[in-house]
Design a protein around this motif. Sequence first.
Motif, PDB file in Angstrom:
ATOM      1  N   SER A 293      -2.248   2.322  -0.012  1.00  0.00           N
ATOM      2  CA  SER A 293      -3.707   2.402   0.098  1.00  0.00           C
ATOM      3  C   SER A 293      -4.223   3.608   0.866  1.00  0.00           C
ATOM      4  O   SER A 293      -5.399   3.957   0.762  1.00  0.00           O
ATOM      5  N   SER A 294      -3.375   4.226   1.661  1.00  0.00           N
ATOM      6  CA  SER A 294      -3.820   5.351   2.478  1.00  0.00           C
ATOM      7  C   SER A 294      -4.143   6.571   1.619  1.00  0.00           C
ATOM      8  O   SER A 294      -3.663   6.718   0.500  1.00  0.00           O
ATOM      9  N   SER A 295      -4.948   7.460   2.173  1.00  0.00           N
ATOM     10  CA  SER A 295      -5.271   8.711   1.479  1.00  0.00           C
ATOM     11  C   SER A 295      -4.044   9.606   1.366  1.00  0.00           C
ATOM     12  O   SER A 295      -4.026  10.564   0.595  1.00  0.00           O
ATOM     13  N   PHE A 296      -2.985   9.289   2.127  1.00  0.00           N
ATOM     14  CA  PHE A 296      -1.754  10.064   2.068  1.00  0.00           C
ATOM     15  C   PHE A 296      -0.758   9.488   1.062  1.00  0.00           C
ATOM     16  O   PHE A 296       0.323  10.033   0.875  1.00  0.00           O
ATOM     17  N   SER A 297      -1.112   8.347   0.428  1.00  0.00           N
ATOM     18  CA  SER A 297      -0.217   7.748  -0.562  1.00  0.00           C
ATOM     19  C   SER A 297      -0.464   8.378  -1.927  1.00  0.00           C
ATOM     20  O   SER A 297      -1.424   9.126  -2.119  1.00  0.00           O
ATOM     21  N   ASN A 298       0.396   8.062  -2.896  1.00  0.00           N
ATOM     22  CA  ASN A 298       0.237   8.592  -4.246  1.00  0.00           C
ATOM     23  C   ASN A 298       0.800   7.609  -5.268  1.00  0.00           C
ATOM     24  O   ASN A 298       1.457   6.628  -4.900  1.00  0.00           O
ATOM     25  N   ASP A 299       0.562   7.899  -6.556  1.00  0.00           N
ATOM     26  CA  ASP A 299       1.014   6.995  -7.612  1.00  0.00           C
ATOM     27  C   ASP A 299       2.530   6.879  -7.673  1.00  0.00           C
ATOM     28  O   ASP A 299       3.055   5.851  -8.100  1.00  0.00           O
ATOM     29  N   LYS A 300       3.228   7.921  -7.240  1.00  0.00           N
ATOM     30  CA  LYS A 300       4.689   7.868  -7.258  1.00  0.00           C
ATOM     31  C   LYS A 300       5.204   6.742  -6.362  1.00  0.00           C
ATOM     32  O   LYS A 300       6.122   6.009  -6.731  1.00  0.00           O
ATOM     33  N   ILE A 301       4.602   6.597  -5.184  1.00  0.00           N
ATOM     34  CA  ILE A 301       4.991   5.523  -4.264  1.00  0.00           C
ATOM     35  C   ILE A 301       4.660   4.163  -4.873  1.00  0.00           C
ATOM     36  O   ILE A 301       5.484   3.240  -4.850  1.00  0.00           O
ATOM     37  N   ARG A 302       3.466   4.034  -5.431  1.00  0.00           N
ATOM     38  CA  ARG A 302       3.042   2.762  -6.031  1.00  0.00           C
ATOM     39  C   ARG A 302       3.953   2.382  -7.197  1.00  0.00           C
ATOM     40  O   ARG A 302       4.334   1.213  -7.346  1.00  0.00           O
ATOM     41  N   GLU A 303       4.283   3.351  -8.024  1.00  0.00           N
ATOM     42  CA  GLU A 303       5.123   3.085  -9.194  1.00  0.00           C
ATOM     43  C   GLU A 303       6.534   2.663  -8.793  1.00  0.00           C
ATOM     44  O   GLU A 303       7.142   1.819  -9.454  1.00  0.00           O
ATOM     45  N   ARG A 304       7.035   3.222  -7.709  1.00  0.00           N
ATOM     46  CA  ARG A 304       8.369   2.822  -7.229  1.00  0.00           C
ATOM     47  C   ARG A 304       8.374   1.366  -6.788  1.00  0.00           C
ATOM     48  O   ARG A 304       9.324   0.632  -7.041  1.00  0.00           O
ATOM     49  N   PHE A 305       7.298   0.936  -6.148  1.00  0.00           N
ATOM     50  CA  PHE A 305       7.199  -0.479  -5.762  1.00  0.00           C
ATOM     51  C   PHE A 305       7.156  -1.369  -7.005  1.00  0.00           C
ATOM     52  O   PHE A 305       7.748  -2.449  -7.028  1.00  0.00           O
ATOM     53  N   VAL A 306       6.451  -0.933  -8.040  1.00  0.00           N
ATOM     54  CA  VAL A 306       6.379  -1.700  -9.289  1.00  0.00           C
ATOM     55  C   VAL A 306       7.766  -1.828  -9.904  1.00  0.00           C
ATOM     56  O   VAL A 306       8.171  -2.908 -10.349  1.00  0.00           O
ATOM     57  N   GLU A 307       8.507  -0.729  -9.938  1.00  0.00           N
ATOM     58  CA  GLU A 307       9.851  -0.727 -10.513  1.00  0.00           C
ATOM     59  C   GLU A 307      10.809  -1.640  -9.753  1.00  0.00           C
ATOM     60  O   GLU A 307      11.787  -2.128 -10.317  1.00  0.00           O
ATOM     61  N   MET A 308      10.531  -1.864  -8.481  1.00  0.00           N
ATOM     62  CA  MET A 308      11.375  -2.758  -7.672  1.00  0.00           C
ATOM     63  C   MET A 308      11.025  -4.228  -7.866  1.00  0.00           C
ATOM     64  O   MET A 308      11.590  -5.100  -7.207  1.00  0.00           O
ATOM     65  N   GLY A 309      10.054  -4.520  -8.738  1.00  0.00           N
ATOM     66  CA  GLY A 309       9.673  -5.908  -9.004  1.00  0.00           C
ATOM     67  C   GLY A 309       8.798  -6.531  -7.939  1.00  0.00           C
ATOM     68  O   GLY A 309       8.834  -7.748  -7.725  1.00  0.00           O
ATOM     69  N   LEU A 310       7.987  -5.716  -7.267  1.00  0.00           N
ATOM     70  CA  LEU A 310       7.166  -6.229  -6.170  1.00  0.00           C
ATOM     71  C   LEU A 310       5.983  -7.065  -6.655  1.00  0.00           C
ATOM     72  O   LEU A 310       5.612  -8.038  -5.988  1.00  0.00           O
ATOM     73  N   VAL A 311       5.397  -6.716  -7.807  1.00  0.00           N
ATOM     74  CA  VAL A 311       4.181  -7.413  -8.258  1.00  0.00           C
ATOM     75  C   VAL A 311       4.398  -8.918  -8.432  1.00  0.00           C
ATOM     76  O   VAL A 311       3.609  -9.720  -7.902  1.00  0.00           O
ATOM     77  N   PRO A 312       5.441  -9.381  -9.167  1.00  0.00           N
ATOM     78  CA  PRO A 312       5.651 -10.836  -9.277  1.00  0.00           C
ATOM     79  C   PRO A 312       5.858 -11.515  -7.926  1.00  0.00           C
ATOM     80  O   PRO A 312       5.372 -12.629  -7.701  1.00  0.00           O
ATOM     81  N   SER A 313       6.568 -10.832  -7.017  1.00  0.00           N
ATOM     82  CA  SER A 313       6.801 -11.400  -5.681  1.00  0.00           C
ATOM     83  C   SER A 313       5.498 -11.566  -4.913  1.00  0.00           C
ATOM     84  O   SER A 313       5.287 -12.566  -4.217  1.00  0.00           O
ATOM     85  N   LEU A 314       4.609 -10.575  -5.043  1.00  0.00           N
ATOM     86  CA  LEU A 314       3.315 -10.656  -4.362  1.00  0.00           C
ATOM     87  C   LEU A 314       2.475 -11.805  -4.911  1.00  0.00           C
ATOM     88  O   LEU A 314       1.847 -12.543  -4.147  1.00  0.00           O
TER      89      LEU A 314
END
Length: 454
Positions: A293-314
């Motif tokens: 969520s920070s202004s220093f974050s980017n889509d690459k970080i978000r996409e890596r979390f998605v690839e790790m299967g974080l969305v179903p866990s959340l």
Amino acid sequence: MISSWRRRRSAGRLAGKEKLPLDGGAGDIELTIPSHFRCPISLDLMKDPVTLTTGITYDRQSIETWIESGNVTCPITNQVLRSLEPIPNHTIRKMIQDWCVQNKSYGIERIPTPRIPISSDEVSEILFKITEAAERRDREKCKELVMKLKDSMKESEGNKRRIMSNGAGKALAAAFEALSSSEKAVFDENRMGILEELLSALTLFFPLDEEAKCVLGLESSLHCMVRLMEAGDLSRRRNSVLVIKQIVSSNPRKIAAMAEIEGAMEALVKLIKEPICPTPTKASLMVMYHMVSSSFSNDKIRERFVEMGLVPSLLEMIVGSERSVCDKALGVLDGICSCKKGREEAYGNALTMPVLVKKILRVSDSATEFSVSIIWKLCKSREDEGDDNEERIIRAVVEALQVGAFQKLLLVLQVGCGERLKEETSDLLKVLNLHRRRVECIDSMDFKDLKRPF
């Protein structure tokens, strides 16, 4: 504090000497406590008598509370204290103990001999030795001194306050950095032991001061904390993520550095999928929230979390977790849905829309804001994402209508909300209203006897 103490002292004068009601067998017996055994502040029998530079003796707990309230004068004489360090009065303490022993037959228990608290000079000496040992890479000596410091903190609140006020957080952080910079290549149990001990001690000083967080935010320190967070030991993982949360929360610039460390994001996700206890789970969610969520974050970080299967866990976490965890999980999901891959994963999960709509006006204001924000992102049309995405959006809109989103959003506007939430809610209502005909109309009177789910 002053007025309260004066009222108690005045009441003491009126009552005369305090008396203890005792069970004497034939009837009640009153035992008078000698006036010089009573604390002038609490008027109770002193358990740890200490003397100030003015020569007046008080019970340690009472006078420390007085000094910690910002007072720098003696309560009795009103003189400015030359030193705020009270001196143990062993003579009075021994007299009180002897008096207790003499009156043992009346049920008076002997007060235990108090531990002598650690002094500011002793704290400074221990911290200096820890710094020296860390610079020499003497891990065993450093570990011994850190454990001694922790033991002193556990003895009393006074010790803890004294240690904290003497810059222990900064000194321990510097020791951690000095050792971690030399331990970067190899991490065996012996080398990790002192780093773990230092992290454990640092958690006792929360919130850390800015200097300590700055030192711990250096690359070598972050690298070591990630290695400890990856380790199987539960306390290591817990303490590491708690300290990392302190660093990232105060300095979002460290987000990029964290994301670049191999295994860091995987270790955070592991704490969500294999929780230890609520505290590290919340800390991990907060670190993730800053990372997505920070202004220093980017889509690459978000996409890596998605690839790790974080969305179903959340989503599973949001369904059954307590309020604080639910809020943080929704915040992370909101950040992830800012990227295309995150939205695609959310579209494909059957829990997404029902869970989000249910949490509106059910958990907290922040949960409502995050839920509406996520739904808004899922239902917002984007020209650059093609026809396939448009179909997903329409399905999401219809599903939102089917689970009662329209009525919930109307209530959000009615109960009042901030400008951003109001704007997103109004936009959503306009989008949903365009597709209401796709959903079968139901007469609300058919459900007039049912209780509302919100």
